[in-house]
Scaffold this active site. Structure first.
Site: not given
Ligand code: FMN
Length: 387
Positions: A89, A116, A137, A139, A285, A288, A319-321
């Protein structure tokens, strides 16, 4: 004799850590904190990265292997590599025009980019710059009318894959964002304005591309909505409480590939399979939402113990890659396809317009090297190299 290796990317930034370092001083702190932060004490954020370290791979040097082919088929399309760009986002707040830079580079390099719902470019604009290749994606909207309208817009641009997010029943409590005064929507206080002023390229490009907004949602907003009203609009318009009936309703309307993002448990996996989704993204996520949760790679390892899932849905991970080695580790424990969020934003923050192309090619080069070292030809062979 010295041999000069030609990298398909900028050799000044060969790793995610290098990109992150540069991005950190080019992006204003309030926006970088938004990108970087996890929820609560950020334990799960750390676990997401650290738990990869325990997955070890073994070579087979005396094994005869042929040419490396990193391409993979997913939902009827052959991608050039089995990784893509996670939805983020407010992308344009972290780097001006980031969604377009990323979507264009993804299409050019034939990997998926997921837009997003709350990104800063619209469905239609991203479809245009990505030649209709970008995924979307969702919401979940509170009202069916809005859900149907968004789905109709996706059908009109022939969006190839719909990803429904299921893991935000609450707003994650992220201390960095709270301290920066950044929430949905962003607040510009004196400190944030100062931070923006010391990042001149970000400032000039923000002036050029305009103050970022939720471009896809513009048609549903009243004209002249101020920032505080925008927050209320978002709360009213979207519900994070997505149950299986709501996904079933989408499955009935959406004939194309349907993916659920945020699956981490057997119960949710089985519910998803029962209504015929085509894929899941195992994800927390990016650390987060729930600090007491396990890393997404551990969720993947647990879920792939049940070998029957793999024949029913595509199992993907994010996540974490942070490297080609991590990509390989994830395929080795059963992922069909991986996504990354923050690394691509570091890439764009560090190198601007070239950053997305650079980051994709960097990951491809890293993955290629791992495959060469393990003597494998395609990503399906990674499980045979798990130690
Ligand atoms: C700043 C930020 C904003 C995000 N916004 C969304 C979003 O709008 N929709 C969504 O499905 N996931 C969102 N995510 C999650 C990411 O799609 C993803 O799951 C996550 O960044 C994966 O982890 P990584 O950053 O370690 O690769 C967001 C993540 C971050 C860091």
């Amino acid at each position: 004799m010295s041999v000069k290796i030609k990298y398909p990317y900028n050799p000044g930034y060969p790793s995610v850590a290098d990109l992150k370092k540069r991005a950190k001083w080019r992006i204003p702190k309030f926006a970088f904190d938004y990108l970087e932060g996890g929820c609560n004490e950020e334990l799960n954020l750390a676990r997401n990265e650290n738990d990869f370290d325990d997955i070890l791979l073994k070579p087979q040097y005396l094994h005869v292997s042929g040419d490396i082919d990193m391409s993979v088929e997913l939902f009827g399309k052959t991608y050039s590599a089995a990784f893509g760009i996670s939805p983020i986002g407010l992308q344009g707040l972290m780097w001006p025009n980031a969604p377009e830079i990323l979507a264009k580079a993804a299409a050019k390099n034939n990997v998926p980019y997921i837009l997003s719902t709350v990104s800063t470019s619209s469905i239609e604009r991203i479809a245009e710059v990505s030649n209709g290749e970008a995924w979307f994606q969702l919401y979940h909207p509170t009202e069916d009318r809005l859900r149907d309208d968004i789905l109709n817009r996706l059908k009109a641009v022939e969006c190839p894959v719909l990803v429904v997010l299921v893991d935000v029943p609450s707003f994650g409590l992220r201390y960095r964002e709270i301290k920066s005064g950044l929430s949905m929507p962003p607040k510009m206080n004196i400190s944030n304005i100062f931070q923006a002023m010391i990042c001149p390229e970000w400032g000039i490009k923000t002036l050029k591309h305009g103050i970022p907004n939720f471009a896809t949602l513009q048609p549903y907003m009243e004209k002249g909505l101020d920032l505080s009203q925008l927050g209320q609009f978002m709360n009213k318009t979207f519900t994070g409480k997505v149950n299986i009936q709501k996904v079933q309703a989408i499955r009935d309307i959406w004939q194309g590939p349907l993916v659920l993002k945020g699956i981490t448990t057997q119960e949710d996996m089985e519910a998803a399979i029962s209504i015929g989704v085509d894929g899941v993204i195992v994800s927390n996520h990016g650390g987060r939402q729930i600090d007491a949760g396990e890393s997404s790679i551990h969720s993947l390892i647990r879920l792939t113990q049940n070998t029957s899932y793999a024949s029913k849905v595509k199992i993907m991970l994010d996540g974490g890659i942070r490297s080609g080695v991590d990509l390989g580790r994830a395929y080795a424990v059963g992922s069909d396809f991986n996504f990354m969020g923050r690394p691509f934003m570091y890439g764009v923050g560090a190198l601007g317009d070239e950053g997305a192309d650079h980051t994709i090619n960097m990951f491809k080069a890293q993955l290629y090297q791992v495959m060469q070292q393990l003597s494998i030809e395609n990503i399906k062979q990674f499980p045979s190299r798990l130690l």
